[in-house]
Design a protein around this motif. Structure first.
Motif, PDB file in Angstrom:
ATOM      1  N   ILE A   1      19.097   4.341 -15.649  1.00 33.38           N
ATOM      2  CA  ILE A   1      17.800   3.873 -15.143  1.00 33.38           C
ATOM      3  C   ILE A   1      16.667   4.653 -15.808  1.00 33.38           C
ATOM      4  O   ILE A   1      15.676   4.075 -16.281  1.00 33.38           O
ATOM      5  N   ASP A   2      16.818   5.969 -15.863  1.00 31.54           N
ATOM      6  CA  ASP A   2      15.829   6.811 -16.533  1.00 31.54           C
ATOM      7  C   ASP A   2      15.724   6.428 -18.010  1.00 31.54           C
ATOM      8  O   ASP A   2      14.623   6.344 -18.578  1.00 31.54           O
ATOM      9  N   ALA A   3      16.861   6.177 -18.639  1.00 30.66           N
ATOM     10  CA  ALA A   3      16.863   5.782 -20.047  1.00 30.66           C
ATOM     11  C   ALA A   3      16.120   4.465 -20.240  1.00 30.66           C
ATOM     12  O   ALA A   3      15.357   4.298 -21.198  1.00 30.66           O
ATOM     13  N   GLY A   4      16.324   3.514 -19.317  1.00 29.71           N
ATOM     14  CA  GLY A   4      15.633   2.234 -19.402  1.00 29.71           C
ATOM     15  C   GLY A   4      14.133   2.379 -19.249  1.00 29.71           C
ATOM     16  O   GLY A   4      13.352   1.695 -19.923  1.00 29.71           O
ATOM     17  N   GLN A   5      13.721   3.288 -18.374  1.00 35.52           N
ATOM     18  CA  GLN A   5      12.291   3.515 -18.181  1.00 35.52           C
ATOM     19  C   GLN A   5      11.657   4.125 -19.433  1.00 35.52           C
ATOM     20  O   GLN A   5      10.556   3.733 -19.842  1.00 35.52           O
ATOM     21  N   GLN A   6      12.354   5.079 -20.046  1.00 37.18           N
ATOM     22  CA  GLN A   6      11.829   5.680 -21.275  1.00 37.18           C
ATOM     23  C   GLN A   6      11.815   4.669 -22.427  1.00 37.18           C
ATOM     24  O   GLN A   6      10.894   4.663 -23.263  1.00 37.18           O
ATOM     25  N   LEU A   7      12.816   3.794 -22.446  1.00 40.54           N
ATOM     26  CA  LEU A   7      12.857   2.758 -23.479  1.00 40.54           C
ATOM     27  C   LEU A   7      11.722   1.760 -23.280  1.00 40.54           C
ATOM     28  O   LEU A   7      11.097   1.311 -24.252  1.00 40.54           O
TER      29      LEU A   7
END
Length: 215
Positions: free
Chosen positions: A9-15
């Motif tokens: 989820i954090d990775a998706g937000q940064q992406l």
């Protein structure tokens, strides 16, 4: 290590932060690669208010070493094969066909379960954003790009949170856009850049897609 992702989820937000810097088409379509790419793609779709769906693909593992990719297969039968590796390991055509047949069964099952009878959305004339949770060899993504390109999208964008540098460089040569916030020199593996890299289940994928279809 300051850029390690807490979870997908954090990775998706940064992406999504990075994708917001691009000029995206209004009818752009976000496609997550199962299973790990779906939670990442869902965050992007939510942030950018874009349609979300799944693109089914499976790694073709080397016989006896299934974690090593000799290629990849999409649900429509498109294959990408690493011929150099296949030749070096002397993998026979019969072995390749046996692995491909087994993975095709998984792809057919996932297509039924994930879409619940729906057809895959059209890519014709649309920007397609392909998302996974990371890029190691790039074999699965190459198969997906080849398959998607046949349907004549207006633009192909590949977006991943983390990628091996060699794979990232190769992606830039075969896509319209490649978006990746983290390209470590010492890559070692996708999971090493996540604090939580728990396996994503089929039920989680189905749930993500169901929520995406709600008005």
């Amino acid at each position: 290590m300051s850029k390690v992702f807490k979870n997908r989820i954090d990775a998706g937000q940064q992406l999504a932060d990075k994708l917001e810097e691009l000029t995206l088409e209004d009818n752009a379509l976000v496609l997550g690669l199962p299973r790990g790419g779906l939670p990442v793609a869902a965050e992007v779709g939510n942030r950018l208010n874009l349609e979300l769906d799944v693109f089914n693909v499976r790694k073709l593992g080397v016989p006896g070493q299934p974690e090593v990719a000799m290629g990849a297969l999409t649900e429509d039968g498109t294959r990408y094969l690493n011929h150099d590796l296949i030749s070096a390991l002397r993998i026979s055509d019969a072995d390749i066909e046996q692995v491909a047949a087994r993975e095709q069964e998984t792809l057919d099952r996932r297509a039924r379960e994930y879409r619940e009878g729906r057809q895959q959305p059209s890519f014709d004339g649309r920007q397609v954003i392909l998302i996974d949770d990371g890029l190691a060899t790039g074999a699965t993504m190459r198969a997906v790009i080849e398959s998607v390109r046949r349907q004549k999208p207006s633009r192909i964008t590949v977006a991943v949170p983390v990628a091996a540098r060699d794979s990232a460089d190769s992606m830039r040569g075969i896509t319209d856009d490649f978006v990746c916030p983290l390209e470590p020199r010492d890559f070692r593996g996708v999971g090493l850049w996540y604090q939580d890299f728990a396996q994503v289940s089929d039920d989680e994928v189905i749930g993500i897609l169901a929520r995406a279809r709600r008005p």
